[in-house]
Design a protein around this motif. Structure first.
Motif, PDB file in Angstrom:
ATOM      1  N   ASP A 105       0.486  -1.007   0.314  1.00 47.77           N
ATOM      2  CA  ASP A 105       0.310  -0.304   0.045  1.00 47.77           C
ATOM      3  C   ASP A 105       1.085   1.011  -0.239  1.00 47.77           C
ATOM      4  O   ASP A 105       0.717   2.334   0.020  1.00 47.77           O
ATOM      5  CB  ASP A 105      -0.933  -0.019   1.306  1.00 47.77           C
ATOM      6  CG  ASP A 105       0.066  -0.100   2.584  1.00 47.77           C
ATOM      7  OD1 ASP A 105       1.504  -0.900   2.330  1.00 47.77           O
ATOM      8  OD2 ASP A 105      -0.246  -0.415   3.535  1.00 47.77           O
ATOM      9  N   ALA A 106       1.829   1.272   0.231  1.00 48.01           N
ATOM     10  CA  ALA A 106       2.639   2.434  -0.575  1.00 48.01           C
ATOM     11  C   ALA A 106       2.767   3.206  -0.824  1.00 48.01           C
ATOM     12  O   ALA A 106       1.865   3.221  -2.653  1.00 48.01           O
ATOM     13  CB  ALA A 106       4.694   1.810  -0.672  1.00 48.01           C
ATOM     14  N   GLU A 107       2.510   4.607  -0.855  1.00 48.84           N
ATOM     15  CA  GLU A 107       1.957   6.280  -1.996  1.00 48.84           C
ATOM     16  C   GLU A 107       3.162   6.929  -1.720  1.00 48.84           C
ATOM     17  O   GLU A 107       3.111   7.534  -2.451  1.00 48.84           O
ATOM     18  CB  GLU A 107       0.307   6.405  -1.982  1.00 48.84           C
ATOM     19  CG  GLU A 107      -0.659   5.120  -2.418  1.00 48.84           C
ATOM     20  CD  GLU A 107      -1.513   5.278  -1.933  1.00 48.84           C
ATOM     21  OE1 GLU A 107      -2.128   6.995  -1.456  1.00 48.84           O
ATOM     22  OE2 GLU A 107      -2.503   4.183  -1.991  1.00 48.84           O
ATOM     23  N   GLU A 108       3.924   6.842  -0.657  1.00 50.95           N
ATOM     24  CA  GLU A 108       4.861   8.056  -0.785  1.00 50.95           C
ATOM     25  C   GLU A 108       6.046   7.448  -0.977  1.00 50.95           C
ATOM     26  O   GLU A 108       6.482   6.371  -0.184  1.00 50.95           O
ATOM     27  CB  GLU A 108       4.363   8.733   0.897  1.00 50.95           C
ATOM     28  CG  GLU A 108       2.955   8.717   1.288  1.00 50.95           C
ATOM     29  CD  GLU A 108       3.121   9.541   2.839  1.00 50.95           C
ATOM     30  OE1 GLU A 108       2.180  10.451   2.858  1.00 50.95           O
ATOM     31  OE2 GLU A 108       4.032   9.261   3.093  1.00 50.95           O
ATOM     32  N   VAL A 109       6.704   8.372  -1.142  1.00 48.79           N
ATOM     33  CA  VAL A 109       9.069   8.018  -1.712  1.00 48.79           C
ATOM     34  C   VAL A 109       8.962   8.619  -0.622  1.00 48.79           C
ATOM     35  O   VAL A 109       8.315   8.969   0.466  1.00 48.79           O
ATOM     36  CB  VAL A 109       8.789   8.534  -2.908  1.00 48.79           C
ATOM     37  CG1 VAL A 109       8.194   8.176  -4.129  1.00 48.79           C
ATOM     38  CG2 VAL A 109       9.445  10.223  -2.341  1.00 48.79           C
ATOM     39  N   VAL A 110      10.009   8.041  -0.294  1.00 44.63           N
ATOM     40  CA  VAL A 110      10.989   8.244   0.899  1.00 44.63           C
ATOM     41  C   VAL A 110      12.466   9.162  -0.044  1.00 44.63           C
ATOM     42  O   VAL A 110      12.706   8.565  -0.644  1.00 44.63           O
ATOM     43  CB  VAL A 110      11.204   6.964   1.595  1.00 44.63           C
ATOM     44  CG1 VAL A 110      12.669   7.442   2.525  1.00 44.63           C
ATOM     45  CG2 VAL A 110      10.431   6.450   2.689  1.00 44.63           C
ATOM     46  N   VAL A 111      12.655   9.506   0.775  1.00 41.77           N
ATOM     47  CA  VAL A 111      13.943  11.067   0.548  1.00 41.77           C
ATOM     48  C   VAL A 111      15.187  10.905   1.254  1.00 41.77           C
ATOM     49  O   VAL A 111      14.941  11.395   2.699  1.00 41.77           O
ATOM     50  CB  VAL A 111      13.520  12.342  -0.140  1.00 41.77           C
ATOM     51  CG1 VAL A 111      14.815  13.399  -0.876  1.00 41.77           C
ATOM     52  CG2 VAL A 111      12.299  12.645  -1.240  1.00 41.77           C
ATOM     53  N   LEU A 112      16.004  10.434   1.158  1.00 45.61           N
ATOM     54  CA  LEU A 112      16.590   9.944   2.173  1.00 45.61           C
ATOM     55  C   LEU A 112      18.428  11.377   1.337  1.00 45.61           C
ATOM     56  O   LEU A 112      18.577  11.529   0.163  1.00 45.61           O
ATOM     57  CB  LEU A 112      18.117   9.456   1.879  1.00 45.61           C
ATOM     58  CG  LEU A 112      16.711   8.129   2.808  1.00 45.61           C
ATOM     59  CD1 LEU A 112      16.969   6.786   2.757  1.00 45.61           C
ATOM     60  CD2 LEU A 112      16.019   8.629   4.225  1.00 45.61           C
ATOM     61  N   GLU A 113      19.004  11.848   2.309  1.00 46.76           N
ATOM     62  CA  GLU A 113      20.839  12.703   1.417  1.00 46.76           C
ATOM     63  C   GLU A 113      21.497  11.398   1.763  1.00 46.76           C
ATOM     64  O   GLU A 113      21.667  10.868   2.627  1.00 46.76           O
ATOM     65  CB  GLU A 113      20.800  13.425   2.527  1.00 46.76           C
ATOM     66  CG  GLU A 113      21.925  14.183   2.129  1.00 46.76           C
ATOM     67  CD  GLU A 113      22.523  15.613   2.967  1.00 46.76           C
ATOM     68  OE1 GLU A 113      23.221  16.282   2.430  1.00 46.76           O
ATOM     69  OE2 GLU A 113      21.305  15.912   3.789  1.00 46.76           O
ATOM     70  N   VAL A 114      22.519  11.615   0.531  1.00 40.25           N
ATOM     71  CA  VAL A 114      22.874  10.176   0.241  1.00 40.25           C
ATOM     72  C   VAL A 114      25.106  11.229   1.032  1.00 40.25           C
ATOM     73  O   VAL A 114      24.873  12.278   0.532  1.00 40.25           O
ATOM     74  CB  VAL A 114      23.242  10.052  -1.160  1.00 40.25           C
ATOM     75  CG1 VAL A 114      25.094   8.973  -1.032  1.00 40.25           C
ATOM     76  CG2 VAL A 114      22.400   9.370  -1.562  1.00 40.25           C
ATOM     77  N   GLU A 115      25.199  10.532   2.055  1.00 39.49           N
ATOM     78  CA  GLU A 115      26.134  11.465   2.642  1.00 39.49           C
ATOM     79  C   GLU A 115      27.823   9.855   2.504  1.00 39.49           C
ATOM     80  O   GLU A 115      27.480   9.091   2.350  1.00 39.49           O
ATOM     81  CB  GLU A 115      26.332  11.837   4.177  1.00 39.49           C
ATOM     82  CG  GLU A 115      25.376  12.751   4.296  1.00 39.49           C
ATOM     83  CD  GLU A 115      24.353  13.121   5.409  1.00 39.49           C
ATOM     84  OE1 GLU A 115      24.897  12.089   6.896  1.00 39.49           O
ATOM     85  OE2 GLU A 115      24.051  14.021   6.411  1.00 39.49           O
ATOM     86  N   ASP A 116      28.824  10.480   2.837  1.00 42.13           N
ATOM     87  CA  ASP A 116      29.743  10.001   2.394  1.00 42.13           C
ATOM     88  C   ASP A 116      30.126   8.830   4.217  1.00 42.13           C
ATOM     89  O   ASP A 116      29.253   9.545   5.255  1.00 42.13           O
ATOM     90  CB  ASP A 116      30.869  10.886   2.574  1.00 42.13           C
ATOM     91  CG  ASP A 116      31.194  10.841   1.020  1.00 42.13           C
ATOM     92  OD1 ASP A 116      31.061  10.814  -0.016  1.00 42.13           O
ATOM     93  OD2 ASP A 116      32.403  11.686   1.310  1.00 42.13           O
TER      94      ASP A 116
END
Length: 115
Positions: free
Chosen positions: A65-76
């Motif tokens: 039922d996932a309808e929302e995306v997940v936004v994550l920041e990429v870090e070293d």
């Protein structure tokens, strides 16, 4: 089959500030993130967005039922220069900007729902 996503693009991984370790299957666009608590979460990798010299990933949880995306920041990663950490984004303005870039790139692929 189209994927529906709402516009508020909430980060849903864990509480702000947690990082995750990446396990990526290069034969497909799926990724498993492990939280600092050891919980494994599975996502479909949708895109990478660069904004103001910062890199973000846009992921879709692999839940029925996932309808929302997940936004994550990429870090070293601090402990491994060949690795990356993913952290939640607290700033709603940044989330909105990243999501707008994503929407423009993929407007023909997804059915975006404004709420």
């Amino acid at each position: 089959m189209s994927k529906e996503m709402n516009m508020d693009c909430e980060e849903t991984l864990q509480e702000a500030g947690q990082t995750a370790e990446e396990e990526y299957d290069e034969s497909c666009d799926f990724i498993t993130l492990r939280t600092e608590d050891g919980e494994e979460l599975k996502f479909e990798f949708l895109d990478t967005v660069t904004l103001d010299d910062r890199e973000f990933v846009v992921l879709l949880p692999l839940e029925e039922d996932a309808e929302e995306v997940v936004v994550l920041e990429v870090e070293d990663a601090l402990d491994d220069p060949d690795s990356e950490d993913y952290t939640t984004v607290e700033d709603q303005e940044i989330l909105d900007k990243v999501f707008e870039v994503f929407k423009k790139r993929h407007e023909d692929e997804f059915n975006f729902v404004d709420e």
